[in-house]
Write a protein that holds these residues in place. Structure first.
Motif, short mmCIF file in Angstrom:
data_model
loop_
_atom_site.label_atom_id
_atom_site.label_comp_id
_atom_site.label_asym_id
_atom_site.label_seq_id
_atom_site.Cartn_x
_atom_site.Cartn_y
_atom_site.Cartn_z
N HIS A 1 10.30 -10.29 -2.97
CA HIS A 1 10.65 -10.27 -1.56
C HIS A 1 9.78 -9.25 -0.81
CE1 HIS A 1 13.17 -10.91 1.92
NE2 HIS A 1 13.24 -9.60 2.10
N ALA A 2 9.38 -9.63 0.39
CA ALA A 2 8.46 -8.80 1.16
C ALA A 2 8.90 -7.33 1.22
CB ALA A 2 8.33 -9.35 2.58
N PRO A 3 8.13 -6.42 0.65
CA PRO A 3 8.47 -4.99 0.71
C PRO A 3 7.90 -4.36 1.97
CG PRO A 3 6.61 -5.29 -0.75
CD PRO A 3 6.94 -6.66 -0.18
N ARG A 4 8.51 -4.72 3.09
CA ARG A 4 7.95 -4.33 4.39
C ARG A 4 7.98 -2.82 4.61
NH1 ARG A 4 8.45 -7.93 8.55
NH2 ARG A 4 7.46 -6.26 9.74
N HIS A 5 8.79 -2.11 3.82
CA HIS A 5 8.80 -0.65 3.94
C HIS A 5 7.46 -0.04 3.53
CE1 HIS A 5 10.51 -2.12 0.19
NE2 HIS A 5 10.10 -1.03 -0.41
N LEU A 6 6.61 -0.84 2.84
CA LEU A 6 5.27 -0.36 2.52
C LEU A 6 4.32 -0.45 3.71
CD1 LEU A 6 4.78 -1.88 -1.06
CD2 LEU A 6 5.17 0.52 -0.49
N ASP A 7 4.68 -1.25 4.71
CA ASP A 7 3.82 -1.38 5.89
C ASP A 7 3.52 0.00 6.48
OD1 ASP A 7 4.27 -4.09 5.54
OD2 ASP A 7 5.21 -4.41 7.50
N ARG A 8 2.30 0.23 6.82
CA ARG A 8 1.84 1.49 7.45
C ARG A 8 1.93 2.67 6.51
NH1 ARG A 8 4.45 3.22 12.36
NH2 ARG A 8 6.40 2.39 11.56
N ASN A 9 2.18 2.39 5.22
CA ASN A 9 2.23 3.47 4.24
C ASN A 9 1.14 3.33 3.19
OD1 ASN A 9 4.58 5.46 4.52
ND2 ASN A 9 5.51 3.50 5.05
N ILE A 10 0.33 2.31 3.35
CA ILE A 10 -0.61 1.98 2.29
C ILE A 10 -1.66 1.05 2.92
CG2 ILE A 10 0.38 -0.16 1.38
CD1 ILE A 10 0.57 1.52 -1.37
N ALA A 11 -2.86 1.03 2.34
CA ALA A 11 -3.90 0.16 2.90
C ALA A 11 -3.70 -1.26 2.37
CB ALA A 11 -5.28 0.68 2.52
N THR A 12 -3.46 -2.18 3.29
CA THR A 12 -3.33 -3.59 2.92
C THR A 12 -4.68 -4.23 3.17
OG1 THR A 12 -1.11 -3.39 3.82
CG2 THR A 12 -1.79 -5.57 3.12
N VAL A 13 -5.20 -4.90 2.15
CA VAL A 13 -6.61 -5.31 2.20
C VAL A 13 -6.83 -6.81 2.06
CG1 VAL A 13 -7.58 -3.12 1.43
CG2 VAL A 13 -6.78 -4.77 -0.27
N GLY A 14 -5.74 -7.57 1.87
CA GLY A 14 -5.95 -9.00 1.73
C GLY A 14 -4.72 -9.68 1.18
N ARG A 15 -4.94 -10.86 0.62
CA ARG A 15 -3.83 -11.63 0.04
C ARG A 15 -4.39 -12.58 -1.03
NH1 ARG A 15 -3.00 -15.39 5.40
NH2 ARG A 15 -5.23 -15.79 5.64
N VAL A 16 -3.56 -12.85 -2.00
CA VAL A 16 -3.92 -13.83 -3.02
C VAL A 16 -3.76 -15.22 -2.41
CG1 VAL A 16 -3.33 -14.78 -5.27
CG2 VAL A 16 -3.16 -12.30 -4.87
N ILE A 17 -4.80 -16.03 -2.50
CA ILE A 17 -4.71 -17.39 -1.94
C ILE A 17 -4.69 -18.45 -3.03
CG2 ILE A 17 -5.73 -16.78 0.28
CD1 ILE A 17 -8.37 -18.00 -0.77
N GLU A 18 -4.98 -18.09 -4.25
CA GLU A 18 -4.85 -19.02 -5.37
C GLU A 18 -4.61 -18.23 -6.64
OE1 GLU A 18 -7.17 -22.92 -5.50
OE2 GLU A 18 -7.87 -21.98 -7.35
N GLY A 19 -3.75 -18.75 -7.51
CA GLY A 19 -3.52 -18.10 -8.80
C GLY A 19 -2.39 -17.09 -8.80
N MET A 20 -1.52 -17.11 -7.78
CA MET A 20 -0.43 -16.13 -7.72
C MET A 20 0.40 -16.12 -9.00
SD MET A 20 0.27 -13.74 -5.71
CE MET A 20 1.98 -13.45 -6.17
#
Lengths: 307, 307
Positions: B197-216
């Motif tokens: 489940h989306a751990p939105r509490h990490l927002d603005r606390n860590i560098a988010t750099v992308g997303r997995v688009i295949e192979g999750m």
């Protein structure tokens, strides 16, 4: 990322209502960390789970998945599940569907297994219930799906004050009843657990009957099925995962029963817990969010030492 | 479930602000199903992913995880990642942490591996960026964490109109940069993907750099580590999962490059898609929700046939 000459241009979606701009998070620095709230809680902050509301599912490979049932929200489906358990319905059943970021599902599938006596073959659609009789604690933060969300007796719920109806929200580890197309609501013989982001669009579309309180990884870490909707395909070498037996704790010898307790959600302690989940701090977090969604609160459940 | 004499008693949490009651979902019957929106989309509804923004991670067991990078949100961390890829940093690295309902993490861990030339050892905290220059589409539904959420160029974001700052939201499959305690922001050499489940509490606390688009599923279906935070424990027989190599698609021979496209989020087609995600219908759903959260929109990504 296209750069635009117009800075910070915001265009409204034609189809969607404008997002309410009234709410702003109000982050709290130094909120007590959730783990510390649990560590300093009193015995009276917890409620035990009754053994007739504990479904204990033993997998053939030795793992155990334990589910708390929610008879207040889907009484007929839950009564069916107790009958299924007592008739050995899930003994030698399988986990036959695992869809990534969605659900793991188990039961007898399409096998021709006789319905146990007393099971209601066509239960009513217990997808919501009157809010009357529930004492709910509002979460205190907006929700993307419902006018109101909060907790009652340790369960995450949503409700509509206008229609006076309430329902369990689909969160990670929620357990629901697989069904065919309406008017089928499913019997409770085929079940699924949520293994990904909360599929809240299932709310009010399916009977939600409980949640996994221990052993989630025995469902979530399984290979995904390559069939449509994640069904395992035998001709792709995908082998359903055998369940040895599923029993109610109430039907186990007392000495063998697992015992759990859930943090009560009508206490000041729980309010402190929610504040901590909404305002993570400690040594790692730099910026508390000032908000939390209903499925990220994660009401604490733990093994109970007292009988 | 305790029955109460006072029906539908609602008590406010002392610590949390009252939940805004102004918003009510407005369900739409017969909204076009998301799959049909994709099926009837035009070529112009999609944007290709540039090969320098595709990180292709081949696991030793033959699986492939493909990540889209988001240089507009964390340019220095992403530049580091490109340097790591070109220096072979992840060749023979491992997935060494899998925490249920949270993240899978990989890299060289605590191994003493020399930092490749050009890598910025201590990048700034690229946890948010100015909203200026972004053309965002508001989602149109409330969020539990931020004043505003929506999409820009296919990415789910949140923003604060008051502070004029925007950030990527932590959703299922989001990729972020593992870090130590501040002032460390991580280099980009250690990465994690959200598997719950989306751990939105990490927002603005860590560098988010992308997303997995295949192979999750190659990350999400792994055994959970029994160490604290899900780290694999060698002395419990838990074996880190070896990565054979990670390269940028731009560095692969053209004929071998995987090609993807993302649904544009500034089009009427995408608005129809969001409406469909917020109002599931078809033959299965009985009650459309009339709302959707930012992490359940699931912006479509697909293999691209045109070069």
């Amino acid at each position: 990322m296209r750069a635009t000459i117009v800075a910070a241009t915001i265009f409204l979606a034609s189809a969607a209502a404008a997002q309410p701009g009234a709410w702003r998070p109000m982050p709290i620095q130094g909120a007590t960390e959730p783990a510390d709230v649990i560590a300093h809680s009193a015995a009276s902050d917890w409620r035990p789970i009754a053994p007739e509301n504990l479904l204990v599912m033993d997998l053939a490979d030795g793992g155990r998945v334990i589910i708390e049932l929610a008879p207040a929200f889907a009484p007929i489906h839950v009564a069916n599940m107790r009958r299924f358990a007592r008739a050995g319905w899930w003994n030698n059943a399988t986990i036959y569907r695992v869809q990534d970021n969605y659900v793991a599902q188990w039961g007898n599938g399409d096998a021709a297994v006789a319905m146990p006596e007393g099971v209601v073959a066509q239960p009513p659609a217990e997808y919501e219930r009157p809010i009357a009789g529930l004492t709910a604690r509002p979460l205190g933060f907006p929700d993307s799906y419902a006018p109101m969300v909060g907790h009652v007796d340790g369960w995450p719920i949503a409700w509509d004050p206008g229609r006076h109806m309430a329902w369990l929200t689909h969160c990670y580890a929620s357990v629901g009843v697989g069904r065919d197309l309406a008017p089928s609501t499913g019997t409770g013989g085929e079940l699924y657990a949520v293994i990904g982001h909360a599929p809240r669009h299932l709310d009010r579309n399916i009977a939600t009957v409980g949640r996994v309180i221990e052993g989630m990884a025995l469902l979530s870490a399984r290979p995904r099925g390559t069939g449509q909707l994640g069904f395992y395909q035998a001709d792709h070498g995908e082998v359903p995962i055998p369940i040895r037996a599923a029993r109610l704790a109430a039907d186990m010898p007392e000495a063998e029963r697992p015992r759990f307790e859930v943090m009560r959600t009508d206490t000041a302690t729980f309010s402190t817990f929610v504040r901590g989940r909404a305002n993570r701090g400690g040594t790692f977090f730099q910026v508390p969010a000032g908000g939390v969604d209903i499925c990220n609160v994660n009401v604490p459940v733990r093994r109970r030492t007292a009988p």
